[in-house]
Scaffold this motif. Structure first.
Motif, PDB file in Angstrom:
ATOM      1  N   ARG A 112       1.243   4.688  -7.851  1.00  0.00           N
ATOM      2  CA  ARG A 112       0.303   5.766  -8.226  1.00  0.00           C
ATOM      3  C   ARG A 112      -0.737   6.335  -7.154  1.00  0.00           C
ATOM      4  O   ARG A 112      -1.043   7.308  -7.081  1.00  0.00           O
ATOM      5  CB  ARG A 112      -0.503   5.442  -9.407  1.00  0.00           C
ATOM      6  CG  ARG A 112       0.351   5.509 -10.797  1.00  0.00           C
ATOM      7  CD  ARG A 112      -0.570   5.409 -11.933  1.00  0.00           C
ATOM      8  NE  ARG A 112      -1.177   6.251 -12.064  1.00  0.00           N
ATOM      9  CZ  ARG A 112      -2.403   6.016 -12.602  1.00  0.00           C
ATOM     10  NH1 ARG A 112      -3.135   4.755 -13.002  1.00  0.00           N
ATOM     11  NH2 ARG A 112      -3.615   7.081 -12.716  1.00  0.00           N
ATOM     12  N   TRP A 113      -1.321   5.193  -6.355  1.00  0.00           N
ATOM     13  CA  TRP A 113      -2.329   5.570  -5.263  1.00  0.00           C
ATOM     14  C   TRP A 113      -1.532   6.051  -4.000  1.00  0.00           C
ATOM     15  O   TRP A 113      -0.554   5.606  -3.710  1.00  0.00           O
ATOM     16  CB  TRP A 113      -3.048   4.301  -5.002  1.00  0.00           C
ATOM     17  CG  TRP A 113      -3.712   3.549  -6.369  1.00  0.00           C
ATOM     18  CD1 TRP A 113      -3.989   2.140  -6.144  1.00  0.00           C
ATOM     19  CD2 TRP A 113      -4.062   3.884  -7.491  1.00  0.00           C
ATOM     20  NE1 TRP A 113      -4.465   1.656  -7.256  1.00  0.00           N
ATOM     21  CE2 TRP A 113      -4.496   2.772  -8.274  1.00  0.00           C
ATOM     22  CE3 TRP A 113      -4.115   5.127  -8.314  1.00  0.00           C
ATOM     23  CZ2 TRP A 113      -5.011   2.893  -9.392  1.00  0.00           C
ATOM     24  CZ3 TRP A 113      -4.377   5.077  -9.805  1.00  0.00           C
ATOM     25  CH2 TRP A 113      -4.913   3.890 -10.305  1.00  0.00           C
ATOM     26  N   ARG A 114      -2.207   7.071  -3.508  1.00  0.00           N
ATOM     27  CA  ARG A 114      -1.903   7.567  -2.188  1.00  0.00           C
ATOM     28  C   ARG A 114      -3.092   7.406  -1.153  1.00  0.00           C
ATOM     29  O   ARG A 114      -4.245   8.235  -1.352  1.00  0.00           O
ATOM     30  CB  ARG A 114      -1.489   9.189  -2.459  1.00  0.00           C
ATOM     31  CG  ARG A 114      -0.319   9.324  -3.386  1.00  0.00           C
ATOM     32  CD  ARG A 114       1.118   8.484  -3.122  1.00  0.00           C
ATOM     33  NE  ARG A 114       2.024   8.853  -3.735  1.00  0.00           N
ATOM     34  CZ  ARG A 114       2.701   7.897  -4.467  1.00  0.00           C
ATOM     35  NH1 ARG A 114       1.985   7.013  -4.920  1.00  0.00           N
ATOM     36  NH2 ARG A 114       3.627   8.444  -5.600  1.00  0.00           N
ATOM     37  N   LEU A 115      -2.893   6.807  -0.261  1.00  0.00           N
ATOM     38  CA  LEU A 115      -3.979   6.443   0.510  1.00  0.00           C
ATOM     39  C   LEU A 115      -3.973   7.517   1.826  1.00  0.00           C
ATOM     40  O   LEU A 115      -3.128   7.889   2.324  1.00  0.00           O
ATOM     41  CB  LEU A 115      -3.855   5.020   1.222  1.00  0.00           C
ATOM     42  CG  LEU A 115      -4.972   4.676   2.358  1.00  0.00           C
ATOM     43  CD1 LEU A 115      -6.342   4.569   1.623  1.00  0.00           C
ATOM     44  CD2 LEU A 115      -4.611   3.287   2.887  1.00  0.00           C
ATOM     45  N   ILE A 121       0.740  -1.095  -0.143  1.00  0.00           N
ATOM     46  CA  ILE A 121      -0.034  -0.113   0.056  1.00  0.00           C
ATOM     47  C   ILE A 121       0.969   1.084  -0.118  1.00  0.00           C
ATOM     48  O   ILE A 121       0.726   2.039  -0.840  1.00  0.00           O
ATOM     49  CB  ILE A 121      -1.004   0.085   1.081  1.00  0.00           C
ATOM     50  CG1 ILE A 121      -1.838  -1.336   1.184  1.00  0.00           C
ATOM     51  CG2 ILE A 121      -1.760   1.265   1.336  1.00  0.00           C
ATOM     52  CD1 ILE A 121      -2.979  -1.589   2.311  1.00  0.00           C
ATOM     53  N   LEU A 122       1.970   1.091   0.797  1.00  0.00           N
ATOM     54  CA  LEU A 122       2.723   2.306   0.883  1.00  0.00           C
ATOM     55  C   LEU A 122       4.008   2.649  -0.237  1.00  0.00           C
ATOM     56  O   LEU A 122       4.394   3.836  -0.104  1.00  0.00           O
ATOM     57  CB  LEU A 122       3.419   2.345   2.359  1.00  0.00           C
ATOM     58  CG  LEU A 122       2.450   2.435   3.567  1.00  0.00           C
ATOM     59  CD1 LEU A 122       3.448   2.018   4.830  1.00  0.00           C
ATOM     60  CD2 LEU A 122       1.915   3.895   3.732  1.00  0.00           C
ATOM     61  N   ARG A 123       3.880   1.525  -0.998  1.00  0.00           N
ATOM     62  CA  ARG A 123       4.574   1.678  -2.350  1.00  0.00           C
ATOM     63  C   ARG A 123       3.950   1.675  -3.442  1.00  0.00           C
ATOM     64  O   ARG A 123       4.620   1.665  -4.308  1.00  0.00           O
ATOM     65  CB  ARG A 123       5.687   0.718  -2.170  1.00  0.00           C
ATOM     66  CG  ARG A 123       6.368   0.714  -0.980  1.00  0.00           C
ATOM     67  CD  ARG A 123       7.593  -0.442  -1.001  1.00  0.00           C
ATOM     68  NE  ARG A 123       8.470  -0.579   0.112  1.00  0.00           N
ATOM     69  CZ  ARG A 123       9.120  -1.752   0.475  1.00  0.00           C
ATOM     70  NH1 ARG A 123       8.958  -2.730  -0.407  1.00  0.00           N
ATOM     71  NH2 ARG A 123       9.971  -1.742   1.539  1.00  0.00           N
ATOM     72  N   SER A 162      -2.056   9.727   6.441  1.00  0.00           N
ATOM     73  CA  SER A 162      -1.763   9.944   5.134  1.00  0.00           C
ATOM     74  C   SER A 162      -0.588   9.322   4.633  1.00  0.00           C
ATOM     75  O   SER A 162       0.463   9.540   5.525  1.00  0.00           O
ATOM     76  CB  SER A 162      -1.660  11.627   4.836  1.00  0.00           C
ATOM     77  OG  SER A 162      -2.975  12.176   5.081  1.00  0.00           O
ATOM     78  N   ASP A 163      -0.619   8.870   3.456  1.00  0.00           N
ATOM     79  CA  ASP A 163       0.680   8.431   2.859  1.00  0.00           C
ATOM     80  C   ASP A 163       1.749   9.548   2.860  1.00  0.00           C
ATOM     81  O   ASP A 163       1.399  10.657   2.416  1.00  0.00           O
ATOM     82  CB  ASP A 163       0.420   8.191   1.357  1.00  0.00           C
ATOM     83  CG  ASP A 163       1.604   7.393   0.403  1.00  0.00           C
ATOM     84  OD1 ASP A 163       2.722   7.948   0.622  1.00  0.00           O
ATOM     85  OD2 ASP A 163       1.548   6.416  -0.061  1.00  0.00           O
ATOM     86  N   PRO A 164       2.725   9.606   3.091  1.00  0.00           N
ATOM     87  CA  PRO A 164       3.838  10.501   3.533  1.00  0.00           C
ATOM     88  C   PRO A 164       4.448  10.884   2.269  1.00  0.00           C
ATOM     89  O   PRO A 164       5.166  11.933   2.308  1.00  0.00           O
ATOM     90  CB  PRO A 164       4.990   9.753   4.593  1.00  0.00           C
ATOM     91  CG  PRO A 164       5.029   8.489   4.169  1.00  0.00           C
ATOM     92  CD  PRO A 164       3.378   8.139   3.968  1.00  0.00           C
ATOM     93  N   ARG A 217      -5.532  17.179  12.637  1.00  0.00           N
ATOM     94  CA  ARG A 217      -4.210  17.175  12.154  1.00  0.00           C
ATOM     95  C   ARG A 217      -3.962  15.765  11.300  1.00  0.00           C
ATOM     96  O   ARG A 217      -5.043  14.955  10.966  1.00  0.00           O
ATOM     97  CB  ARG A 217      -3.229  17.048  13.396  1.00  0.00           C
ATOM     98  CG  ARG A 217      -3.487  15.623  14.220  1.00  0.00           C
ATOM     99  CD  ARG A 217      -2.670  15.560  15.552  1.00  0.00           C
ATOM    100  NE  ARG A 217      -3.677  16.285  16.593  1.00  0.00           N
ATOM    101  CZ  ARG A 217      -3.296  16.459  17.574  1.00  0.00           C
ATOM    102  NH1 ARG A 217      -2.002  16.083  18.096  1.00  0.00           N
ATOM    103  NH2 ARG A 217      -3.835  16.870  18.637  1.00  0.00           N
ATOM    104  N   GLN A 218      -2.966  15.856  10.751  1.00  0.00           N
ATOM    105  CA  GLN A 218      -2.265  14.691   9.717  1.00  0.00           C
ATOM    106  C   GLN A 218      -1.284  14.194  10.257  1.00  0.00           C
ATOM    107  O   GLN A 218      -0.169  14.760  10.790  1.00  0.00           O
ATOM    108  CB  GLN A 218      -1.904  15.274   8.119  1.00  0.00           C
ATOM    109  CG  GLN A 218      -3.601  15.552   7.527  1.00  0.00           C
ATOM    110  CD  GLN A 218      -3.166  16.127   6.092  1.00  0.00           C
ATOM    111  OE1 GLN A 218      -3.039  17.066   5.814  1.00  0.00           O
ATOM    112  NE2 GLN A 218      -2.877  15.050   5.280  1.00  0.00           N
ATOM    113  N   VAL A 219      -1.420  12.816   9.975  1.00  0.00           N
ATOM    114  CA  VAL A 219      -0.113  11.650  10.574  1.00  0.00           C
ATOM    115  C   VAL A 219       0.398  11.056   9.536  1.00  0.00           C
ATOM    116  O   VAL A 219      -0.608  10.448   8.561  1.00  0.00           O
ATOM    117  CB  VAL A 219      -0.748  10.992  11.776  1.00  0.00           C
ATOM    118  CG1 VAL A 219       0.269   9.881  12.263  1.00  0.00           C
ATOM    119  CG2 VAL A 219      -1.126  11.816  12.909  1.00  0.00           C
TER     120      VAL A 219
END
Length: 353
Positions: free
Chosen positions: A130-133, A125-127, A180-182, A196-198
């Motif tokens: 194209r998609w950013r979760l 998911i984190l790699r 959020s995807d960093p 806030r976002q983490v």
């Protein structure tokens, strides 16, 4: 299927139709079993159609929407989404006759199911290329900072009455925390509500999705998610039921929203306040794909699946599962309708209500 859109998006659809290259973000609402009818469409979008384009697409999810979007980020999105539907339909929980299951039991069983889906696969998911979760959760404050026998109902009573006065007052009891995807920032502001976002990570992905799905009183809160502020986290739909956000801040392209209704309700506690359900300028570039009411009436019971079915069917688990399977099978129609629309050079959309 019906297509609704804000003014900027309507002009784009008329000029060029639905194009995968134009999609910048895909929101996915809370709503429990209602989300089942969107899964055949999800499978088409994430397993096939969106792959025709390049560029980054942001996936925003709350509650079942977070589970759907996390599944879409796996390498075998089509298979993962089909498995989600099957596991959601067949979910069962031990309980005494005539009484709901214990929240702690539901959390344990559901958490184990998420571990089956995502355990050891968080890196996929984190790699994703194209998609950013982005997983939306509701983080408790004051009385809701920790779950408790008395403090939780009292805290949610305070949240309800505060929200009734003004949506911003909800922030006194619950804040929006987005995992959020960093790699790429969410391309829109989140200043409408305290929050806030983490950074999303392999350590907090599963707890964040579990928290985003943790309906108060039905499941236990998830406490102290790694990387986030300490305290209790509940269903992302409490603060962001349908994710009514400032999508218009995305300068180009459209936001494509498979949804089970045309209206975008900001938070779960806003359901009684219909004046808050109206379209705003934030939705100018939003395209909503929603089932036609006539089609919904053909489903079992003449409605979308919902949590009330657990009570309506009681111990008749087989009956509930048959009804939900039938609704899922008939939902293939939504994917077929979209496929036809996406082949048109021009698409006429209705104004967002």
């Amino acid at each position: 299927m019906q297509v609704f859109a804000g003014p900027r998006a309507r002009a784009r659809l008329l000029e060029a139709g639905l194009r995968a290259d134009d999609v910048r973000a895909v929101p996915a609402a809370a709503g429990g079993p209602k989300g089942l009818v969107l899964i055949p469409l999800d499978r088409l979008l994430f397993g096939h159609w969106l792959h025709r384009a390049g560029g980054i697409v942001h996936l925003l999810g709350a509650s079942i929407g977070a589970w759907r979007m996390a599944s879409a980020c796996l390498g075998d999105a089509d298979v993962a989404l089909a498995r989600l539907a099957e596991d959601y339909i067949t979910q069962t929980y031990e309980h005494e006759p005539g009484r709901p299951p214990q929240a702690s039991h539901v959390s344990a069983v559901f958490g184990a199911k998420l571990a089956e889906h995502f355990g050891g696969r968080e890196h996929e998911i984190l790699r994703h290329p194209r998609w950013r979760l982005h997983v939306f959760t509701s983080h408790g404050r004051h009385l809701l900072a920790r779950q408790g026998r008395w403090r939780t109902p009292l805290g949610y009573a305070g949240a309800f009455f505060g929200n009734a006065l003004h949506r911003r007052a909800l922030g006194g009891w619950l804040e929006r925390v987005v995992f959020s995807d960093p790699r790429d920032a969410l391309p829109l502001p989140l200043a409408d509500l305290r929050g806030r976002q983490v950074a999303l990570s392999t350590a907090n992905l599963q707890p964040a999705v579990l928290a985003s799905c943790s309906i108060p009183f039905w499941l236990d809160a998830v406490h102290d998610i790694p990387g986030g502020p300490r305290g209790a986290y509940w269903d992302g739909g409490i603060t962001d039921y349908h994710l009514h956000l400032d999508y218009a801040a995305i300068a180009d392209g459209i936001v494509l929203y498979p949804h089970f209704q045309p209206r975008i309700v900001p938070g779960w506690l806003d359901k009684p306040w219909t004046r808050r359900h109206r379209a705003s300028r934030w939705l100018d570039n939003l395209v909503v794909l929603a089932p036609h009411p006539d089609w919904v009436r053909t489903l079992p019971g003449g409605k979308l699946p919902d949590r009330g079915d657990f009570e309506a069917y009681g111990d008749d688990e087989a009956g509930r599962q048959r009804a939900w399977r039938a609704a899922l099978a008939q939902s293939q129609r939504l994917a077929e309708d979209f496929d036809r629309l996406a082949r048109q050079d021009s698409v006429q959309a209705l104004p967002l209500p």
